[in-house]
Design an enzyme around this catalytic site. Sequence first.
Site, mmCIF file in Angstrom:
data_model
loop_
_atom_site.group_PDB
_atom_site.id
_atom_site.type_symbol
_atom_site.label_atom_id
_atom_site.label_comp_id
_atom_site.label_asym_id
_atom_site.label_seq_id
_atom_site.Cartn_x
_atom_site.Cartn_y
_atom_site.Cartn_z
ATOM 1 N N CYS A 10 0.844 -1.196 0.000
ATOM 2 C CA CYS A 10 0.000 0.000 0.000
ATOM 3 C C CYS A 10 0.886 1.255 0.000
ATOM 4 C CB CYS A 10 -0.912 0.005 1.224
ATOM 5 S SG CYS A 10 -0.017 -0.086 2.772
ATOM 6 N N CYS A 13 3.152 1.758 2.939
ATOM 7 C CA CYS A 13 4.310 0.862 2.980
ATOM 8 C C CYS A 13 5.438 1.432 2.124
ATOM 9 C CB CYS A 13 3.916 -0.519 2.457
ATOM 10 S SG CYS A 13 2.436 -1.181 3.218
#
Lengths: 76, 315
Positions: A10, A13
């Site tokens: 995501c 991240c």
Amino acid sequence: MKIEVLGTGCSRCKQLHENVMQAVIAADVEADVSKVEDITEIMRYGVMSTPALVIDGVVKTVGKVPSVEELKKLIA
Amino acid sequence: MLANFAAYLVFTVLGLAKGSHLGDAANFFVYDTIKIFLLLTTIIFCVAVIRSYFPPEKTKRFLSHGKEYVGNILAALLGIVTPFCSCSAVPLFIGFVESGVPLGVTFSFLVSSPMVNEIALIMLWGLFGWKIALIYIGCGVMIAIISGIVIGKLRLERFVQDYVYKIKMGETAATEQTFRERLSNARNYTVPLLKKIWPYVIAGVGIGAFIHGYAPEGFLLKYAGPQNPFAVPLAVLVGVPLYSNAAGVIPITQALMEKGMATGTVLAFMMAVTALSLPEAIILKNVLKLRLLLTFFGIVAVAITLTGYLFNAIL
């Protein structure tokens, strides 16, 4: 030092990975930074909220994106 | 005070005429944008601090002792405070199942967590008032409890992807934080989140302002008013695949309601948008077989539709 960024890909991240790279350069340490995107691997660390940061096999942060400054303290 | 400032800016500084379409739309836009950003900044920050006391690791431990019913209620309530982002849905789901949280209880959490979130509440409170915001929380929690109980009763455990049961989870490493760390983490959370959602807010308020200023009074009454029995299911069908955060949708729905869309229909639409979405389905497909995924979406969509009818009937 072995640094792992755990996350299923995501945006937060990616942000953590970027911050880690900057912190490594800023702190001038030898580190092998890798991304761990495999869910089985992530669960092995007992992490339920991503992104998480693992240094030398120890979970340091979970479910948040620390700033470059904070990361420098963790890896220094 | 804020209303005066917005009116001053639009009518005096910009010199737009009061009562004109453009003037009304601009006034609405300026006022709502400022109000929403003030609310968003303070409340997201405060909620982030509160949430740091309820990490999912703790929630999981709490729920793994739970039975049905009580567990569903607890899960739906914890869903409000436990931080959730759709990218964490997979590790969260596996963590719950692995530690013995019943499937139905896990689903109660999965419904309530994205639907009842702070952004939706701020937007509802700011644009519709606290009554609608409370109704939204209440209904969201009820839908989460009931959907979870139904899924639990259907005994669908075999439709979870097989590998989920094989994963061995490591010892959870929840780190304790000092209050200072909580504040700094909350800031690290709030700033990027605002950066991410501000275009949605501006776009949502902009479209809302346009409808407010230009659409004739009551033009939706015929199509989406309380008299049309198909308005609610249609709103849900449109809302389910839509992916937008509450920040973008709620300003639009406010304008739609003003133009005659029934309250229950508006509520159902918002719930469908926040609770269910196509990207979420794709992520959950990693842990759920198609049949369970469809059952989950179906049950929640039906529950939302019924809630919409209920409010159209009583409000």
